[in-house]
Design an enzyme around this catalytic site. Structure first.
Site, PDB file in Angstrom:
ATOM      1  N   GLY A  48      -4.844  62.161 108.232  1.00  0.00           N
ATOM      2  CA  GLY A  48      -6.027  61.317 108.335  1.00  0.00           C
ATOM      3  C   GLY A  48      -6.103  60.518 109.615  1.00  0.00           C
ATOM      4  O   GLY A  48      -7.205  60.209 110.091  1.00  0.00           O
ATOM      5  N   THR A  79      -4.900  65.842  99.809  1.00  0.00           N
ATOM      6  CA  THR A  79      -6.206  65.225  99.591  1.00  0.00           C
ATOM      7  C   THR A  79      -7.172  66.255  99.029  1.00  0.00           C
ATOM      8  O   THR A  79      -7.185  67.403  99.464  1.00  0.00           O
ATOM      9  CB  THR A  79      -6.760  64.699 100.927  1.00  0.00           C
ATOM     10  OG1 THR A  79      -5.875  63.706 101.406  1.00  0.00           O
ATOM     11  CG2 THR A  79      -8.155  64.145 100.787  1.00  0.00           C
ATOM     12  N   ARG A  94      -1.802  50.986 104.162  1.00  0.00           N
ATOM     13  CA  ARG A  94      -2.400  51.999 105.042  1.00  0.00           C
ATOM     14  C   ARG A  94      -3.596  52.653 104.331  1.00  0.00           C
ATOM     15  O   ARG A  94      -3.480  53.114 103.203  1.00  0.00           O
ATOM     16  CB  ARG A  94      -1.347  53.050 105.402  1.00  0.00           C
ATOM     17  CG  ARG A  94      -1.869  54.197 106.284  1.00  0.00           C
ATOM     18  CD  ARG A  94      -2.292  55.387 105.472  1.00  0.00           C
ATOM     19  NE  ARG A  94      -2.541  56.573 106.292  1.00  0.00           N
ATOM     20  CZ  ARG A  94      -3.063  57.688 105.825  1.00  0.00           C
ATOM     21  NH1 ARG A  94      -3.377  57.789 104.546  1.00  0.00           N
ATOM     22  NH2 ARG A  94      -3.280  58.719 106.604  1.00  0.00           N
ATOM     23  N   VAL A  95      -4.744  52.677 104.975  1.00  0.00           N
ATOM     24  CA  VAL A  95      -5.918  53.377 104.436  1.00  0.00           C
ATOM     25  C   VAL A  95      -6.190  54.562 105.358  1.00  0.00           C
ATOM     26  O   VAL A  95      -6.178  54.409 106.578  1.00  0.00           O
ATOM     27  CB  VAL A  95      -7.143  52.445 104.368  1.00  0.00           C
ATOM     28  CG1 VAL A  95      -8.390  53.214 103.957  1.00  0.00           C
ATOM     29  CG2 VAL A  95      -6.878  51.307 103.379  1.00  0.00           C
ATOM     30  N   GLY A  96      -6.406  55.724 104.769  1.00  0.00           N
ATOM     31  CA  GLY A  96      -6.618  56.934 105.574  1.00  0.00           C
ATOM     32  C   GLY A  96      -8.072  57.332 105.668  1.00  0.00           C
ATOM     33  O   GLY A  96      -8.985  56.593 105.269  1.00  0.00           O
ATOM     34  N   THR A 113      -9.022  67.240 104.949  1.00  0.00           N
ATOM     35  CA  THR A 113      -7.757  66.971 104.278  1.00  0.00           C
ATOM     36  C   THR A 113      -6.649  67.199 105.296  1.00  0.00           C
ATOM     37  O   THR A 113      -6.784  68.016 106.196  1.00  0.00           O
ATOM     38  CB  THR A 113      -7.592  67.873 103.028  1.00  0.00           C
ATOM     39  OG1 THR A 113      -6.366  67.565 102.400  1.00  0.00           O
ATOM     40  CG2 THR A 113      -7.623  69.333 103.367  1.00  0.00           C
ATOM     41  N   GLY A 114      -5.579  66.443 105.178  1.00  0.00           N
ATOM     42  CA  GLY A 114      -4.505  66.550 106.156  1.00  0.00           C
ATOM     43  C   GLY A 114      -4.282  65.218 106.844  1.00  0.00           C
ATOM     44  O   GLY A 114      -4.522  64.160 106.250  1.00  0.00           O
TER      45      GLY A 114
HETATM   46  N1  GLY Z   1      -6.243  62.872 104.561  1.00  0.00           N
HETATM   47  C1  GLY Z   1      -5.617  61.965 103.740  1.00  0.00           C
HETATM   48  C2  GLY Z   1      -4.911  60.887 104.376  1.00  0.00           C
HETATM   49  O1  GLY Z   1      -4.553  60.982 105.541  1.00  0.00           O
HETATM   50  O2  GLY Z   1      -4.687  59.891 103.737  1.00  0.00           O
END
Ligand code: GLY
Length: 320
Positions: free
Chosen positions: A236, A182, A210-212, A233-234
């Site tokens: 989510g 990300t 899936r939405v992060g 980032t990482g």
């Molecule tokens: N940080 C990005 C995600 O988990 O989609």
């Protein structure tokens, strides 16, 4: 008035010069974040954002993005968008042209993008498709070997079994090594406005739909001119459960410096139980131009440009 500055996560260096060009010309933090992020989204070598991003479990590239302004806390985001290469610009359009809403997902986000003149494009590159296939094949081979030991493999095919195995694959995909890709970009402009932008293709091989955290205010993105902006980032799912970007900005408001605020936000998320734990990283920028980041691993950096920079510079992140 503050000196303009722009910071970003790993691989944002591809876009930061474009963002700094905007800021040097007296442009807005929002313009700078969008310009920088579009370069990252168009970078075919980056498999975690925009065109070339790794697909979901069905082999479709599905993108999330958001932008947030510090002065008004206006927020625009899209989630699970197919077929549009620059979700950061659609997120901006939600912020500016659809003020009755903050977040559009899936079909509705695509309808909005079409209505607003964004061009469709094929996002799945040959290279990303090959990576997806290799991963699926490897898992599938292991699944078959585990599940049909002692059976005649030729006799167990069938739609029902195929679908059950496909769902199992989705459940069993482990998070991959290293930081997820990300992109976070935060800019401070000469007028004192702060803007945070986040864009991603999300968890590789994720469950469709899936939405992060990148599209979720308070999770992957938060910006409040009274204290600062932060982004993650990482993994989510951890920052959504931890409200991590918002937590970091709360620590800034309480007087912590940016690196320590990020470290404290990550420390809070790290207490959550998670069978699929993977690293989370964070960045923060204050309205007076102080910046910092934190990560779970030694040697992690973030990128930075000021008006004096000839190219992006790198700074170490604090370690959790
Ligand atoms: N940080 C990005 C995600 O988990 O989609």
């Amino acid at each position: 008035m503050p000196e303009p500055v722009i910071i970003g996560s790993e691989r944002s260096e591809v876009g930061l010069p474009a963002g700094m060009d905007v800021l040097r010309r007296g442009g807005s933090a929002l313009d700078a974040v969008e310009a920088a992020m579009r370069c990252c989204e168009d970078n075919l070598a980056d498999h975690y954002v925009g065109t070339g991003g790794l697909p979901n479990a069905r082999g479709e590239v599905e993108l999330d993005a958001s932008v947030m302004l510090g002065s008004s806390r206006r927020f625009g985001a899209v989630g699970a968008v197919h077929g549009f290469p620059n979700p950061i610009s659609i997120a901006r359009a939600v912020l500016e042209r659809l003020p009755q809403h903050c977040l559009l997902v899936g079909e509705g986000a695509e309808l909005f993008a079409e209505e607003n003149g964004f061009a469709r494009a094929e996002l799945l590159t040959d290279e990303a498709r090959e990576l997806w296939r290799e991963q699926l094949d490897a898992v599938a081979r292991k699944e078959l070997a585990d599940s049909v030991e002692g059976e005649n493999t030729a006799a167990v095919a069938g739609d029902h079994r195929y679908r059950a195995a496909a769902l199992d694959l989705v459940r069993k995909f482990a998070p991959h090594e290293g930081p997820w890709g990300t992109i976070n970009i935060i800019a401070l402009d000469a007028s004192g406005e702060l803007c945070v932008g986040v864009s991603t293709s999300g968890y590789p091989y994720k469950y469709p739909g899936r939405v992060g955290d990148s599209a979720v205010p308070g999770a992957g993105n938060w910006c409040d001119l009274r204290a600062g902006g932060a982004a993650c980032t990482g993994r989510g799912e951890l920052s959504m459960r931890g409200g991590t970007a918002r937590t970091i900005v709360d620590h800034l408001a309480a007087g912590q410096d940016p690196a320590e605020a990020c470290r404290l936000g990550l420390a809070d998320a790290s207490t959550l139980p998670d069978d699929y734990r993977a690293e989370l990283r964070a960045l923060a920028l204050t309205p007076d131009g102080r910046h910092g980041g934190a990560a779970g691993q030694q040697g992690s950096v973030y990128a930075l440009m000021t008006t004096d920079s000839t190219e992006p510079e790198f700074r170490p992140r604090a370690v959790l």
